[in-house]
Design a protein around this motif. Structure first.
Motif, PDB file in Angstrom:
ATOM      1  N   ILE A 100      11.692  49.290  34.563  1.00 56.57           N
ATOM      2  CA  ILE A 100      12.648  49.213  33.454  1.00 56.57           C
ATOM      3  C   ILE A 100      14.042  48.995  34.020  1.00 56.57           C
ATOM      4  N   ARG A 101      14.498  49.904  34.840  1.00 52.66           N
ATOM      5  CA  ARG A 101      15.835  49.777  35.426  1.00 52.66           C
ATOM      6  C   ARG A 101      16.085  50.941  36.376  1.00 52.66           C
ATOM      7  N   PRO A 102      16.952  50.750  37.350  1.00 45.57           N
ATOM      8  CA  PRO A 102      17.539  51.910  38.008  1.00 45.57           C
ATOM      9  C   PRO A 102      18.517  52.548  37.012  1.00 45.57           C
ATOM     10  N   ILE A 103      18.666  53.859  37.038  1.00 50.72           N
ATOM     11  CA  ILE A 103      19.498  54.509  36.030  1.00 50.72           C
ATOM     12  C   ILE A 103      20.812  54.991  36.617  1.00 50.72           C
ATOM     13  N   GLU A 104      21.822  55.061  35.742  1.00 50.20           N
ATOM     14  CA  GLU A 104      23.153  55.582  36.047  1.00 50.20           C
ATOM     15  C   GLU A 104      23.824  54.846  37.200  1.00 50.20           C
ATOM     16  N   LEU A 105      23.654  53.537  37.263  1.00 49.95           N
ATOM     17  CA  LEU A 105      24.272  52.750  38.321  1.00 49.95           C
ATOM     18  C   LEU A 105      25.539  52.068  37.834  1.00 49.95           C
ATOM     19  N   SER A 106      26.504  51.892  38.744  1.00 53.82           N
ATOM     20  CA  SER A 106      27.615  50.999  38.454  1.00 53.82           C
ATOM     21  C   SER A 106      27.106  49.568  38.584  1.00 53.82           C
ATOM     22  N   SER A 107      27.872  48.611  38.064  1.00 61.39           N
ATOM     23  CA  SER A 107      27.424  47.215  38.127  1.00 61.39           C
ATOM     24  C   SER A 107      27.310  46.743  39.573  1.00 61.39           C
ATOM     25  N   ASN A 108      28.234  47.150  40.452  1.00 63.44           N
ATOM     26  CA  ASN A 108      28.163  46.727  41.853  1.00 63.44           C
ATOM     27  C   ASN A 108      26.958  47.321  42.567  1.00 63.44           C
ATOM     28  N   GLU A 109      26.620  48.575  42.257  1.00 59.91           N
ATOM     29  CA  GLU A 109      25.425  49.181  42.843  1.00 59.91           C
ATOM     30  C   GLU A 109      24.169  48.423  42.404  1.00 59.91           C
ATOM     31  N   TYR A 110      24.108  48.116  41.123  1.00 58.63           N
ATOM     32  CA  TYR A 110      22.942  47.403  40.583  1.00 58.63           C
ATOM     33  C   TYR A 110      22.826  46.028  41.232  1.00 58.63           C
ATOM     34  N   LYS A 111      23.961  45.338  41.392  1.00 57.05           N
ATOM     35  CA  LYS A 111      23.943  44.010  41.998  1.00 57.05           C
ATOM     36  C   LYS A 111      23.529  44.090  43.471  1.00 57.05           C
ATOM     37  N   ALA A 112      23.987  45.125  44.185  1.00 51.96           N
ATOM     38  CA  ALA A 112      23.582  45.292  45.580  1.00 51.96           C
ATOM     39  C   ALA A 112      22.071  45.496  45.676  1.00 51.96           C
ATOM     40  N   LEU A 113      21.502  46.293  44.749  1.00 52.92           N
ATOM     41  CA  LEU A 113      20.059  46.510  44.739  1.00 52.92           C
ATOM     42  C   LEU A 113      19.312  45.215  44.441  1.00 52.92           C
ATOM     43  N   LEU A 114      19.779  44.463  43.450  1.00 52.86           N
ATOM     44  CA  LEU A 114      19.127  43.198  43.111  1.00 52.86           C
ATOM     45  C   LEU A 114      19.187  42.222  44.275  1.00 52.86           C
ATOM     46  N   TYR A 115      20.324  42.209  44.970  1.00 50.10           N
ATOM     47  CA  TYR A 115      20.470  41.325  46.122  1.00 50.10           C
ATOM     48  C   TYR A 115      19.506  41.744  47.236  1.00 50.10           C
ATOM     49  N   ALA A 116      19.376  43.057  47.458  1.00 51.96           N
ATOM     50  CA  ALA A 116      18.441  43.557  48.474  1.00 51.96           C
ATOM     51  C   ALA A 116      17.012  43.156  48.117  1.00 51.96           C
ATOM     52  N   MET A 117      16.667  43.244  46.845  1.00 51.29           N
ATOM     53  CA  MET A 117      15.331  42.843  46.401  1.00 51.29           C
ATOM     54  C   MET A 117      15.123  41.342  46.606  1.00 51.29           C
ATOM     55  N   ALA A 118      16.174  40.547  46.359  1.00 53.45           N
ATOM     56  CA  ALA A 118      16.090  39.096  46.578  1.00 53.45           C
ATOM     57  C   ALA A 118      15.876  38.783  48.052  1.00 53.45           C
ATOM     58  N   VAL A 119      16.576  39.510  48.928  1.00 49.94           N
ATOM     59  CA  VAL A 119      16.396  39.317  50.377  1.00 49.94           C
ATOM     60  C   VAL A 119      14.979  39.703  50.783  1.00 49.94           C
ATOM     61  N   ALA A 120      14.455  40.782  50.181  1.00 47.46           N
ATOM     62  CA  ALA A 120      13.073  41.193  50.470  1.00 47.46           C
ATOM     63  C   ALA A 120      12.085  40.118  49.998  1.00 47.46           C
ATOM     64  N   ASN A 121      12.316  39.565  48.798  1.00 46.31           N
ATOM     65  CA  ASN A 121      11.462  38.469  48.308  1.00 46.31           C
ATOM     66  C   ASN A 121      11.475  37.307  49.281  1.00 46.31           C
ATOM     67  N   TYR A 122      12.665  36.963  49.767  1.00 45.13           N
ATOM     68  CA  TYR A 122      12.849  35.851  50.697  1.00 45.13           C
ATOM     69  C   TYR A 122      12.108  36.121  52.011  1.00 45.13           C
ATOM     70  N   GLY A 123      12.262  37.343  52.546  1.00 52.61           N
ATOM     71  CA  GLY A 123      11.585  37.706  53.790  1.00 52.61           C
ATOM     72  C   GLY A 123      10.083  37.694  53.654  1.00 52.61           C
ATOM     73  N   GLU A 124       9.592  38.112  52.511  1.00 47.06           N
ATOM     74  CA  GLU A 124       8.150  38.149  52.274  1.00 47.06           C
ATOM     75  C   GLU A 124       7.555  36.735  52.252  1.00 47.06           C
ATOM     76  N   LYS A 125       8.255  35.811  51.597  1.00 48.49           N
ATOM     77  CA  LYS A 125       7.756  34.431  51.506  1.00 48.49           C
ATOM     78  C   LYS A 125       7.716  33.749  52.860  1.00 48.49           C
ATOM     79  N   ASN A 126       8.606  34.149  53.762  1.00 47.98           N
ATOM     80  CA  ASN A 126       8.693  33.495  55.059  1.00 47.98           C
ATOM     81  C   ASN A 126       7.949  34.235  56.168  1.00 47.98           C
ATOM     82  N   ASN A 127       7.348  35.370  55.821  1.00 47.17           N
ATOM     83  CA  ASN A 127       6.582  36.146  56.812  1.00 47.17           C
ATOM     84  C   ASN A 127       5.320  36.681  56.143  1.00 47.17           C
ATOM     85  N   LEU A 128       4.427  35.783  55.803  1.00 48.01           N
ATOM     86  CA  LEU A 128       3.259  36.154  55.005  1.00 48.01           C
ATOM     87  C   LEU A 128       2.322  37.110  55.733  1.00 48.01           C
ATOM     88  N   ASP A 129       2.367  37.104  57.061  1.00 55.32           N
ATOM     89  CA  ASP A 129       1.449  37.954  57.826  1.00 55.32           C
ATOM     90  C   ASP A 129       2.005  39.346  58.081  1.00 55.32           C
TER      91      ASP A 129
END
Length: 389
Positions: free
Chosen positions: A33-62
């Motif tokens: 649903i969402r992380p709770i009680e976050l500031s907008s910058n905290e939420y954006k940092a989390l989303l960016y971290a998740m995007a980096v994780a998505n990127y790393g996963e696609k490029n390191n399938l093993d």
């Protein structure tokens, strides 16, 4: 090195680094649903971290991303996504993220099997910690480093066979408030149901809408207040800063409002920043917590009218545009002076309305209702003692 150690070394990805920036995407499970009680910058940092994780996963399938994996958020990349471009202002923003983010939790809806023959599953709401480890306080401060908990990782890694939604970072990061980001994410998450329609409707009960945007059920319990101070602002921000266009109507049961019916119009529209004469002062509506950020970006404070300002040819014009006040209205600090003035209270107060409610309503009008401000401009200047427009 033993075979066991070699096996351990390839069990997980030691770190993820991705130069994602504005053309990137992030995919998350629809059960998040969402992380709770976050500031907008905290939420954006989390989303960016998740995007980096998505990127790393696609490029390191093993290799698997686990609690041991460090996800690197390079300062310059994160600063660009947050709309910052000076070293000190980026450091100030990330310092704040670092201090607050480590204790945050995430809210999930999990479906679990049950023995009841009438129901196959039951829904369980679960709140779990997000961060296993957070690193930032090093000499160079080049990157924020995050290790996520094992409870959270499945909601944005190994999603190929799951029910998930992919978002454009540039759309989410264009929004300044977490409430707007939450509603926008919900709408995008349900967009697939209406893929072939130019416009469609989504209904939410008032209780579910407040839960979605993390507004307590008892807060803004009057519909007129919730609409004025929360919902109208969310819809305006989504309409102004994303490709979605929203309209809404209230759903009533008798006289009380029990829900909201959103009409969503799909389409691309250009987001424009208003232009002014180069020597024109542009006044900013800055929350107290953002004073350090706008100062680092080069804004100056005008003691005469108690407001931050820049000139139209300022090199950081775009980065500071998020703080531009509505034309013809007052800034937060100016509105505070006005609503706390005894003469203003005597002239504009309404019988039967508490002083707190009066100040809240008048402050909103002064900051957002240009017609009201223009109609009372002369009197407001007299109370303030200076030209405030």
């Amino acid at each position: 090195m033993s075979d066991l150690n070699e096996k351990e070394e390839i069990e997980y990805l030691p770190y993820c680094i991705g130069n994602i920036r504005h053309n990137g995407v992030v995919s998350t499970s629809n059960r998040l649903i969402r992380p709770i009680e976050l500031s907008s910058n905290e939420y954006k940092a989390l989303l960016y971290a998740m995007a980096v994780a998505n990127y790393g996963e696609k490029n390191n399938l093993d290799h698997e991303i686990t609690e041991q994996t460090y996800i690197y958020l390079h300062k310059d990349d994160l600063g660009e996504l947050l709309g910052l471009n000076k070293k000190n202002s980026i450091n100030v923003a990330i310092d704040r993220i670092y201090k607050e983010l480590s204790s945050r939790v995430a809210h999930f809806v999990i479906e679990e099997p049950v023995d009841d023959l009438k129901r196959k599953v039951k829904k369980v709401h679960s709140v779990v910690p997000i961060i296993r480890e957070l690193r930032w306080e090093d000499d160079s401060k080049n990157a924020l480093q995050i290790r996520f908990t094992s409870e959270v990782l499945p909601y944005f890694t190994r999603l190929a066979n799951g029910n998930f939604t992919t978002y454009q970072l540039k759309d989410l990061f264009a929004l300044d408030s977490v409430t707007s980001m939450s509603l926008y994410s919900y709408i995008v998450k349900n967009e697939f149901k209406y893929a072939n329609l130019d416009a469609y409707e989504v209904e939410l009960s008032l209780e579910n809408l407040k839960a979605l945007i993390d507004i307590g059920d008892k807060k803004y319990d009057r519909w007129v207040d919730f609409r004025r101070y929360i919902l109208d602002k969310i819809v305006e921000e989504i309409n102004n800063k994303t490709s979605l266009e929203l309209e809404y109507d209230s759903i009533k049961k008798g006289r009380p409002v029990v829900g909201v019916r959103f009409k969503i119009i799909n389409g691309q529209k250009e987001i424009l920043i208003p232009q002014s004469n180069e020597k024109t002062k542009i006044y900013l509506d800055v929350d107290f917590n953002d004073n350090a950020l706008v100062k680092e970006l080069g804004a100056k404070f005008d003691m005469t009218v108690r407001s931050w300002y820049i000139y139209a040819n300022d090199p950081n014009y775009k980065e500071l545009s998020k703080w531009f006040k509505p034309e013809g209205c007052l800034t937060d600090s100016q509105a505070n002076v006005i609503v706390n003035d005894n003469l203003f209270q005597m002239e504009f107060s309404t019988p039967g309305v508490s002083m707190n409610e009066f100040k809240k309503e008048m402050k909103y009008k002064l900051k957002n209702d240009r017609d009201f401000v223009q109609a009372n401009r002369k009197r407001l200047n007299e109370i303030f003692g200076k030209e405030v427009i």
